[in-house]
Design a protein around this motif. Structure first.
Motif, PDB file in Angstrom:
ATOM      1  N   LEU A 138       0.830  -1.210   0.000  1.00  0.00           N
ATOM      2  CA  LEU A 138       0.000   0.000   0.000  1.00  0.00           C
ATOM      3  C   LEU A 138       0.861   1.256   0.000  1.00  0.00           C
ATOM      4  O   LEU A 138       0.360   2.361   0.230  1.00  0.00           O
ATOM      5  CB  LEU A 138      -0.934  -0.001   1.218  1.00  0.00           C
ATOM      6  N   GLY A 139       2.170   1.095  -0.235  1.00  0.00           N
ATOM      7  CA  GLY A 139       3.045   2.252  -0.343  1.00  0.00           C
ATOM      8  C   GLY A 139       3.399   2.890   0.977  1.00  0.00           C
ATOM      9  O   GLY A 139       3.531   4.106   1.070  1.00  0.00           O
ATOM     10  N   ALA A 140       3.587   2.067   2.027  1.00  0.00           N
ATOM     11  CA  ALA A 140       3.907   2.611   3.349  1.00  0.00           C
ATOM     12  C   ALA A 140       5.371   3.005   3.489  1.00  0.00           C
ATOM     13  O   ALA A 140       5.725   3.724   4.427  1.00  0.00           O
ATOM     14  CB  ALA A 140       3.537   1.598   4.435  1.00  0.00           C
ATOM     15  N   ASN A 141       6.242   2.537   2.592  1.00  0.00           N
ATOM     16  CA  ASN A 141       7.666   2.847   2.665  1.00  0.00           C
ATOM     17  C   ASN A 141       7.973   4.107   1.861  1.00  0.00           C
ATOM     18  O   ASN A 141       7.414   4.327   0.784  1.00  0.00           O
ATOM     19  CB  ASN A 141       8.492   1.678   2.128  1.00  0.00           C
ATOM     20  N   ASP A 142       8.873   4.914   2.384  1.00  0.00           N
ATOM     21  CA  ASP A 142       9.218   6.171   1.721  1.00  0.00           C
ATOM     22  C   ASP A 142       9.968   5.944   0.406  1.00  0.00           C
ATOM     23  O   ASP A 142      10.650   4.927   0.224  1.00  0.00           O
ATOM     24  CB  ASP A 142      10.105   7.028   2.628  1.00  0.00           C
ATOM     25  N   THR A 143       9.837   6.921  -0.480  1.00  0.00           N
ATOM     26  CA  THR A 143      10.604   6.930  -1.725  1.00  0.00           C
ATOM     27  C   THR A 143      10.965   8.366  -2.071  1.00  0.00           C
ATOM     28  O   THR A 143      10.332   9.315  -1.591  1.00  0.00           O
ATOM     29  CB  THR A 143       9.800   6.296  -2.880  1.00  0.00           C
ATOM     30  N   HIS A 144      12.010   8.525  -2.868  1.00  0.00           N
ATOM     31  CA  HIS A 144      12.304   9.828  -3.454  1.00  0.00           C
ATOM     32  C   HIS A 144      11.433  10.003  -4.695  1.00  0.00           C
ATOM     33  O   HIS A 144      11.185   9.037  -5.437  1.00  0.00           O
ATOM     34  CB  HIS A 144      13.776   9.927  -3.861  1.00  0.00           C
ATOM     35  N   ILE A 145      11.005  11.207  -4.969  1.00  0.00           N
ATOM     36  CA  ILE A 145      10.148  11.462  -6.130  1.00  0.00           C
ATOM     37  C   ILE A 145      10.899  11.161  -7.424  1.00  0.00           C
ATOM     38  O   ILE A 145      10.327  10.622  -8.376  1.00  0.00           O
ATOM     39  CB  ILE A 145       9.635  12.911  -6.078  1.00  0.00           C
ATOM     40  N   ILE A 146      12.194  11.458  -7.474  1.00  0.00           N
ATOM     41  CA  ILE A 146      12.982  11.144  -8.667  1.00  0.00           C
ATOM     42  C   ILE A 146      13.086   9.632  -8.864  1.00  0.00           C
ATOM     43  O   ILE A 146      13.106   9.141 -10.000  1.00  0.00           O
ATOM     44  CB  ILE A 146      14.390  11.794  -8.583  1.00  0.00           C
ATOM     45  N   ASP A 147      13.124   8.860  -7.766  1.00  0.00           N
ATOM     46  CA  ASP A 147      13.146   7.399  -7.875  1.00  0.00           C
ATOM     47  C   ASP A 147      11.807   6.878  -8.386  1.00  0.00           C
ATOM     48  O   ASP A 147      11.750   5.887  -9.132  1.00  0.00           O
ATOM     49  CB  ASP A 147      13.462   6.761  -6.524  1.00  0.00           C
TER      50      ASP A 147
END
Length: 332
Positions: A138-147
């Motif tokens: 469900l997308g609970a882990n962070d990501t960089h927008i560029i990634d």
């Protein structure tokens, strides 16, 4: 908020064509695109569905959208819910993605295991740590927008991962080349072309209203004003702290994120979701970016066959064209 656009055109894949990292660089140097760590929410779901497709499932296979609860050895309860709080029972994978069903994503991650889903996310371009709890689906882990942009461009480029390029060349005052991006440009096939096309085809459905509007409206239908082939996915996190629209055409990949840097909520209104807030921004930008460019469709690789299905049920014989890996077909 933030926006980043990558080129998908042959010979220019990965070139950063636009980047908005904040409201005013003169007052704040922090670049949300490259520095912010944000939860992607449902915008990770294409990679969960990709895992399932690459391991034997088809767009017509049914998954149960019913309430589910997990209790660990210590009595801790995890009870994920759909954004609407409602459940619709068994449904084909296509409809589950088009309606962004959290329960379907959780069940797929459980079936194929979170370590396997994580490996697909890593291959696509996610770089920050990914915990293996079911909430990863469900997308609970962070990501960089560029990634996020790199990961979506991997799908747009048919399963070939290409790192974003911000600087093409650096020369010193004597004209000697000190940096050439081609020295670091190493395209890598990470997903099969046929399976990648399948998930792209499903994501096109996320952006395409049904021919029978009374039945349902997919989460990304507000992109229809672009009026050219497109694929994408919405994303909204708890309390509306992050609102995403991530999508692409054959020419460009664009990511739009809306949120506050201090992680406070955008507000409680249902209008503050990825589908309602971010997708119109994405659409407006992409209309301008594509001005003067020919309308292109996504290239169909070898090994893909098409059947007519009922879009809502996934059964053969309707008016919607579905993509299948050769040797598979819709349910009859």
């Amino acid at each position: 908020g933030a926006l980043v656009c990558l080129d998908n055109r042959p010979g220019m894949e990965g070139f950063v064509r636009a980047m908005v990292g904040g409201r005013d660089y003169d007052t704040k140097k922090f670049n949300n695109v490259t520095q912010a760590k944000r939860q992607p929410g449902s915008s990770v779901k294409p990679f969960v569905w990709l895992t399932a497709l690459d391991n034997g499932m088809t767009p017509s296979d049914y998954v149960s959208d019913t309430a589910i609860k997990y209790v660990d050895a210590y009595g801790n309860i995890y009870e994920p819910k759909n954004y609407s709080g409602k459940y619709e029972g068994p449904m084909p994978m296509r409809h589950g993605l088009e309606m962004s069903k959290n329960i379907i994503s959780i069940r797929l991650a459980e079936r194929f295991t979170t370590p396997l889903v994580r490996s697909y996310m890593r291959s696509a371009g996610f770089k920050l740590p990914i915990n293996e709890g079911l909430s990863m689906a469900l997308g609970a882990n962070d990501t960089h927008i560029i990634d996020q942009a790199e990961s979506y461009s991997t799908l747009a480029n048919g399963g070939i991962r290409i790192a974003p390029t911000m600087i093409q060349e650096i020369r010193d005052r004597d004209g000697i080349v000190r940096f050439d991006h081609t020295d670091f440009r190493k395209p890598q096939r990470v997903f099969p072309a046929d399976v990648t096309y399948q998930i792209v085809h499903l994501m096109q459905g996320v952006c395409t209203p049904d021919r029978h509007p009374a039945r349902f409206w997919p989460s990304g239908y507000r992109t229809q004003d672009l009026a050219r082939p497109r694929a994408g996915k919405t994303g909204t996190t708890n309390n509306n702290t992050n609102a995403w629209f991530c999508g692409f055409t054959p020419q460009y990949t664009c990511i739009v994120w809306m949120g506050y840097e201090d992680n406070r909520s955008l507000g409680s209104s249902i209008r503050l979701t990825g589908g309602r807030l971010s997708s119109p921004i994405w659409t407006e930008f992409m209309i301008e970016a594509h001005e003067g460019l020919p309308v292109e469709d996504f290239r169909v690789p070898q090994g893909v066959e098409f059947f007519k299905i009922d879009r809502l049920t996934g059964l053969e014989g309707g008016d919607y064209t579905e993509a299948y890996i050769r040797g598979t077909r819709p349910l009859q």
